[in-house]
Motif scaffolding. Structure first.
Motif: not given
Length: 664
Positions: A79, A309, A311, A335-336, A352, A355
Motif C-alpha cells: 500500500a 479487491a 487493482s 487492495t484496489a 494492495g 494501491n
C-alpha cells in the motif's frame, strides 16, 4: 460532527527558513521526484470538476475527514498512500512489506485536495507504530502561502513505536509536529463520527429509489431519471459482486448519487470498469474521472465487512457503518485504489500492491469539502543559530546540517510536543508551530547515540557525520530553555549553539643506533584517516634523540607515519627504519598524554678493504751432492733424483717418483 477543534502537538516541526541554499535543498523533500503542483489559493475547496489523479493538479484545501476508522487502521504489503485527513479511533500501524514509504495527507500522485499545510493530517486515538523498513511520510511537499515547507501534524492519544522522541528514523513530517500521550484529546474533534456515520447510512438507506438497476453479463446499469438532484439506487451485494462493470446513464449534471447496497455478511467487490453515458471514466486521464468520483456514494447498509479487491481505480465514497467482521478480518479491506472517502466504524486495512487512496470529497454534507481547520491553536517560535570553528567546518561535507529537537510540555491538556530542527554551520533556523505558553527545552542530537532521523527519498539534509566525536554543545544563553511567546510578543528567543570536534595528539620520536653514526636530519610524512577519509596530513623532520611537538588529530582517526629513506654517508650505511607502532588510533586521553611513534634507524660502519699477501719466490734445491745452488743459479734437470724431493727454502714441496732424461 461539529465542535471546537483543539490542535495538539508533539513531534516534528522543522525549520521555516534555512537561508537560500539550505531552503532550496529542503523544499524537494519527499516529493518522490515529481513536479511541483500548480498553486491554488489556500482555504479554497475545488470548484467544479477535479482532474483524475496526477502530480501536477492544482492544490485545493480540504480539512474534512478523508478516511475514518472507528477501530484500527493498518497499512500493509505494498500500500502506498492515503490522501487527505486520516482519523483512527483505535491503533494505527504502518508496516509495509518489504518496506518503503507510506504517504498521508499530501501525496505524490493524487487529486490535489489536501488538508491545510501545517495542520493535523493523521489523528490516532490509540497507539501509533511504524514497522522496520517503513517510513511514515506526512504532509509531503505541503507548503504555506509563503511557499515554506511546513508539512503535516500527527496527534496520538497513546504512544509511538519506535518512540518518536528518541528515534525519528521511521517518521517524516516535513516540518510538521507530532503530539503523543494526548488521550481522548487526540481525536476529540471526531468523537461523534461513529454515531454520525451510522445515522447517515440509515438516512440514505431510507431514501426511495429514483432510478433503475439492471445486472446481467458482468455489467450493472444504473439508469437515472435525468431530473432529481439526488439520484438514489438500490442493489444487492451479491449482484454488485458478480458484475464488476459499472455503467451510469441519465445522471443530471451536479447531481449526487447514492447507491444503497443491501445484504449482510462479507462482500468482495472488484470493479474494473466505470462509464458515464457510454464513455469510460475510470482512466485517470478521463475529464470526468473526478466528477463521477465526487458525486458517487456506496452505502453498504448491513454488510459485516467489505473487501474492495482487484487493482483498478474504484470511484466513489464508501460508507460502511457496521463493524462486525469475522475475528481475523477487518471491516474494510482495500487492495484496489480508491477515489472518494472511506468511512467505517470498524478497522481498515490497506494491503494492495501500490494501491492509493485519492481524496475526492463527496459533494453533499456532511462528507463534503471543508476548506479551513477549526480553531487553530496559537503558536510561536524560537530561533537557533549555529557556530562551528573554520578548522572544524573544513572536515564537514558540503551542505551539511546539524540536527536537534525542541521538546515542549503542553501547559494545560498534558502531553508534549517534539519539534525537529536543522541548521547549517554559520546559519540560523526558525522552529515554529510551538504552542504559546509551553515550557520548552532545546537539544542537539549529534555524535554517538544521536537521535536517528528518517532517510529521505531523494534530496534531503546531509547530516553532520556521527563518526566524529563532538564536544558537548555550548549554548548561549544557557541552559537552552524558554517559554514559547506569542508571535507578537516583543520578547523573542534566539539561542546560539557552538560545536567543536574533540581532538587528541601524537608525537614522533627519532632514535639512532650503531657505533659511529654521523649526525643526520631525518624527514618523513604523517597521515590520519577517519571513516575512509583523510582528516589530516603533514611532514616531520628530526635529528637523533629529538621528538616532535604534539600533532593534533581527530579522535577516532587512525594515523600512520613514513620516513623518506636517508642518504648513506661515506664509511657506512643506514638500515630501513623501524616504526613502532605501525599505526595509532587517536583517543580523547591523548590530548593530555600524546600517543608516540618511535622511528629507529641503525647505522652500520663499512669494513676496511684487506691488503693482499705477496707470493714468496722459490729458492733452489740441493744438487746431487747435497749442496745448494747459489742464489740466482739455474737448477739443472738432474738436480732431482729418483725418489728425491725438491727443496725450496729448506722444505720438500714436491715428491718425484720418476724422471726421464730430456734430449738436448
Amino acid at each position: 460532527m461539529s465542535g471546537t477543534r483543539r490542535r495538539s502537538l508533539r513531534g516534528m516541526a522543522l525549520i521555516a527558513a534555512l537561508g537560500v541554499t539550505v531552503a532550496a535543498t529542503l523544499t524537494s523533500w519527499s516529493v518522490l521526484g515529481l513536479a511541483d503542483p500548480a498553486t491554488a489559493e489556500l482555504g479554497e475547496c475545488p470548484p467544479g470538476t477535479i482532474p483524475g489523479p496526477g502530480n501536477t493538479n492544482p492544490i485545493w484545501t480540504d480539512d474534512n475527514v478523508a478516511i475514518y476508522a472507528g477501530q484500527d487502521f493498518r497499512a500493509e504489503a505494498g500500500a502506498a498512500e492515503a490522501e487527505g485527513l486520516v482519523v483512527v479511533q483505535g491503533d494505527a500501524d504502518f508496516t509495509k512489506s518489504p518496506g518503503g514509504t507510506f504517504n498521508v495527507g499530501w501525496v505524490g500522485v493524487g487529486s490535489g485536495v489536501v488538508p491545510t499545510p501545517g495542520e493535523t493530517m493523521l489523528a490516532v486515538g490509540g497507539d501509533l507504530s511504524v514497522g522496520a523498513g517503513t517510513v511514515l511520510d506526512v504532509g509531503a511537499n505541503a507548503r504555506n502561502a509563503a511557499n515554506e515547507l511546513v508539512g503535516g501534524n500527527v496527534d496520538v492519544g497513546g504512544i509511538t513505536t519506535p518512540d518518536y522522541e528518541s528515534d525519528g528514523s521511521r517518521y517524516r513530517l516535513n516540518n510538521g509536529t507530532l503530539s503523543q500521550d494526548l488521550g481522548a484529546g487526540a481525536t476529540a474533534n471526531w468523537s461523534t463520527w461513529g454515531a454520525d456515520i451510522a445515522a447517515a447510512s440509515t438516512t440514505y438507506a431510507a431514501l426511495p429509489s429514483t432510478g433503475t438497476v439492471t445486472a446481467a453479463f458482468t455489467v450493472i446499469d444504473f439508469v437515472g431519471d435525468g431530473a432529481a438532484t439526488q439520484q438514489v439506487f438500490t442493489v444487492t451485494s451479491a449482484a454488485l459482486a458478480a458484475n464488476p462493470e459499472i455503467h451510469f446513464t441519465g445522471i443530471p449534471a451536479g447531481a449526487s448519487v447514492v447507491i444503497n447496497v443491501t445484504g449482510s455478511g462479507p462482500v468482495t467487490w472488484a470493479p474494473y470498469y466505470f462509464s458515464d453515458n457510454g464513455v469510460r471514466v475510470d482512466d485517470p486521464a478521463s475529464p470526468d474521472f473526478g466528477t463521477v468520483a465526487q458525486r458517487t456514494l456506496w452505502n453498504f447498509v448491513a454488510a459485516t465487512s467489505v473487501h474492495v479487491a482487484g487493482s483498478s481505480q474504484v470511484l466513489g465514497t464508501i460508507l460502511l457503518p457496521a463493524a462486525d467482521p469475522a475475528a481475523d478480518q477487518p471491516a474494510l479491506r482495500v487492495t484496489a485504489s480508491t477515489n472518494g472517502r472511506l468511512y467505517t466504524n470498524g478497522t481498515i486495512v490497506m494491503d494492495g500492491v501500490g494501491n492509493e487512496h485519492h481524496n475526492y470529497p463527496w459533494i453533499e454534507p456532511p462528507f463534503d469539502c471543508i476548506p479551513e481547520p477549526i480553531v487553530p491553536q496559537a503558536t510561536g517560535s524560537v530561533t537557533i543559530a549555529k557556530e562551528v570553528a573554520p578548522e572544524d567546518a573544513a572536515f564537514l561535507p558540503d551542505g551539511v546540517l546539524f540536527h536537534g529537537i525542541v521538546t515542549c510540555e503542553l501547559p494545560d491538556e498534558g502531553g508534549e510536543v517534539v519539534a525537529e530542527w536543522y541548521v547549517a554551520p554559520g546559519g540560523s533556523t526558525v522552529v515554529d508551530g510551538l504552542p504559546v505558553g509551553a515550557s520548552c527545552v532545546i537539544q542537539e542530537s549529534i555524535g554517538v547515540g544521536a537521535r536517528a532521523v528518517a532517510p529521505l527519498v531523494l534530496v534531503g539534509p546531509v547530516l553532520a557525520p556521527t563518526y566524529f566525536l563532538w564536544q558537548t554543545p555550548v549554548w548561549d544563553p544557557s541552559p537552552p530553555e524558554f517559554v514559547v511567546p506569542a508571535s507578537d510578543d516583543p520578547v523573542q528567543f534566539t539561542f546560539t549553539v557552538t560545536n567543536a570536534l574533540v581532538r587528541g595528539a601524537f608525537t614522533i620520536e627519532k632514535a639512532v643506533e650503531g657505533e659511529g653514526a654521523p649526525a643526520a636530519t631525518f624527514a618523513g610524512t604523517w597521515s590520519c584517516t577517519l571513516s575512509g577519509e583523510v582528516v589530516g596530513e603533514g611532514e616531520w623532520s628530526l635529528q637523533a634523540g629529538e621528538t616532535t611537538e604534539p600533532i593534533d588529530a581527530l579522535v577516532g582517526a587512525t594515523c600512520t607515519i613514513a620516513e623518506i629513506a636517508p642518504g648513506d654517508p661515506d664509511g657506512g650505511r643506514w638500515s630501513a627504519p623501524v616504526i613502532d607502532p605501525a599505526s595509532v588510533t587517536i583517543t580523547a586521553a591523548s590530548a593530555q598524554e600524546p600517543l608516540t611513534f618511535q622511528v629507529i634507524n641503525t647505522f652500520t660502519t663499512d669494513s676496511p678493504t684487506p691488503t693482499p699477501t705477496p707470493t714468496p719466490t722459490p729458492e733452489p734445491g740441493p744438487g746431487p751432492g747435497g749442496e745448494l745452488p747459489a742464489t740466482g743459479t739455474t737448477v739443472p734437470w738432474w738436480a732431482i733424483a729418483v725418489g728425491g724431493a725438491l727443496l725450496i727454502g729448506g722444505a720438500a714441496v714436491v715428491l718425484i717418483t720418476a724422471v726421464r732424461r730430456r734430449r738436448s
